[in-house]
Motif scaffolding. Structure first.
Motif, PDB file in Angstrom:
ATOM      1  N   PRO A 113      66.129  66.772  47.064  1.00  0.00           N
ATOM      2  CA  PRO A 113      66.265  66.257  45.702  1.00  0.00           C
ATOM      3  C   PRO A 113      65.019  65.475  45.282  1.00  0.00           C
ATOM      4  CG  PRO A 113      67.805  65.155  47.197  1.00  0.00           C
ATOM      5  CD  PRO A 113      67.058  66.151  47.987  1.00  0.00           C
ATOM      6  N   THR A 114      64.627  65.708  44.065  1.00  0.00           N
ATOM      7  CA  THR A 114      63.511  64.944  43.498  1.00  0.00           C
ATOM      8  C   THR A 114      64.071  64.128  42.336  1.00  0.00           C
ATOM      9  OG1 THR A 114      62.950  66.807  42.080  1.00  0.00           O
ATOM     10  CG2 THR A 114      61.744  66.618  44.147  1.00  0.00           C
ATOM     11  N   PRO A 115      64.175  62.831  42.527  1.00  0.00           N
ATOM     12  CA  PRO A 115      64.761  62.011  41.466  1.00  0.00           C
ATOM     13  C   PRO A 115      63.854  61.962  40.239  1.00  0.00           C
ATOM     14  CG  PRO A 115      63.941  60.623  43.239  1.00  0.00           C
ATOM     15  CD  PRO A 115      63.772  62.035  43.674  1.00  0.00           C
ATOM     16  N   ASP A 116      64.467  62.099  39.102  1.00  0.00           N
ATOM     17  CA  ASP A 116      63.739  62.029  37.837  1.00  0.00           C
ATOM     18  C   ASP A 116      64.258  60.822  37.071  1.00  0.00           C
ATOM     19  OD1 ASP A 116      62.119  62.612  35.675  1.00  0.00           O
ATOM     20  OD2 ASP A 116      63.531  64.054  34.831  1.00  0.00           O
ATOM     21  N   MET A 117      63.454  59.812  36.988  1.00  0.00           N
ATOM     22  CA  MET A 117      63.862  58.580  36.316  1.00  0.00           C
ATOM     23  C   MET A 117      63.245  58.486  34.917  1.00  0.00           C
ATOM     24  SD  MET A 117      65.906  56.923  38.066  1.00  0.00           S
ATOM     25  CE  MET A 117      66.528  56.671  39.677  1.00  0.00           C
ATOM     26  N   HIS A 118      63.362  59.570  34.161  1.00  0.00           N
ATOM     27  CA  HIS A 118      62.840  59.594  32.808  1.00  0.00           C
ATOM     28  C   HIS A 118      64.002  59.723  31.828  1.00  0.00           C
ATOM     29  CE1 HIS A 118      59.149  60.456  34.972  1.00  0.00           C
ATOM     30  NE2 HIS A 118      58.506  60.082  33.881  1.00  0.00           N
ATOM     31  N   LEU A 119      63.900  59.002  30.752  1.00  0.00           N
ATOM     32  CA  LEU A 119      64.888  59.076  29.687  1.00  0.00           C
ATOM     33  C   LEU A 119      64.125  59.374  28.405  1.00  0.00           C
ATOM     34  CD1 LEU A 119      67.895  58.599  28.840  1.00  0.00           C
ATOM     35  CD2 LEU A 119      67.181  56.300  28.234  1.00  0.00           C
ATOM     36  N   PHE A 120      64.335  60.545  27.847  1.00  0.00           N
ATOM     37  CA  PHE A 120      63.603  60.994  26.657  1.00  0.00           C
ATOM     38  C   PHE A 120      62.100  60.892  26.873  1.00  0.00           C
ATOM     39  CE2 PHE A 120      67.629  59.240  24.843  1.00  0.00           C
ATOM     40  CZ  PHE A 120      68.203  60.458  24.544  1.00  0.00           C
TER      41      PHE A 120
END
Length: 170
Positions: A61-68
């Motif tokens: 898993p590659t966490p994606d901590m982006h919101l918009f």
């Protein structure tokens, strides 16, 4: 007479069953939430995953901590500005109008007017600064909290207006 005034206010609170400290409790509840958000996202958000412990058919898993498109792990100027604007709107909706200047100057009126202006305009700047100094996740929490407070204020005002309208028609 300040002592008589204080006693009269306390008697009024007792008569109307008003707790002047009731608004402080939600603030104390929010402090641990903000601290927890800060520490969770300060350390990178999610823990590092040891890929040797995963099955071969499970992708890493590659966490994606982006919101918009905004990284909420890092400092975020857009979220900080939105937090300041949301706080400004919250102050506009929640606070009563500023006391007007009267012909007879008094320290109490000047102090109340000064405090009102500081809470309405300086607090949003301070909140934007704090929101920029911490991670974007905390700024997002400030934005969400302010928007819910604004919505609550609008709903309560509409409800009170309807009640007042019904009472005046009787």
């Amino acid at each position: 007479d300040k002592q008589a005034q204080g006693k009269a206010i306390l008697d009024f609170y007792r008569e109307k069953k008003i707790n002047p400290f009731a608004a402080i409790l939600p603030l104390f509840i929010q402090i641990p939430i903000v601290i927890a958000l800060y520490y969770v996202f300060y350390g990178g958000g999610l823990p590092v995953i040891d890929s040797s412990l995963l099955y071969s058919f499970v992708p890493i898993p590659t966490p994606d901590m982006h919101l918009f498109g905004i990284n909420i792990l890092a400092k975020s100027l857009p979220l900080a500005l939105l937090a300041g604007i949301a706080q400004l709107l919250q102050g506009h909706f929640a606070m009563p109008p500023a006391p007007t200047k009267s012909n007879t100057p008094s320290l109490g009126n000047d102090l109340a007017r000064s405090m009102h202006l500081q809470m309405k305009y300086v607090l949003p700047v301070f909140m934007a600064f704090v929101a920029y100094a911490v991670s974007g996740a905390v700024a997002l929490y400030f934005i969400t909290s302010s928007l819910f407070t604004i919505a609550q204020e609008v709903i309560v005002r509409r409800s009170l207006a309807k009640t007042h309208q019904i009472d005046s028609n009787r």
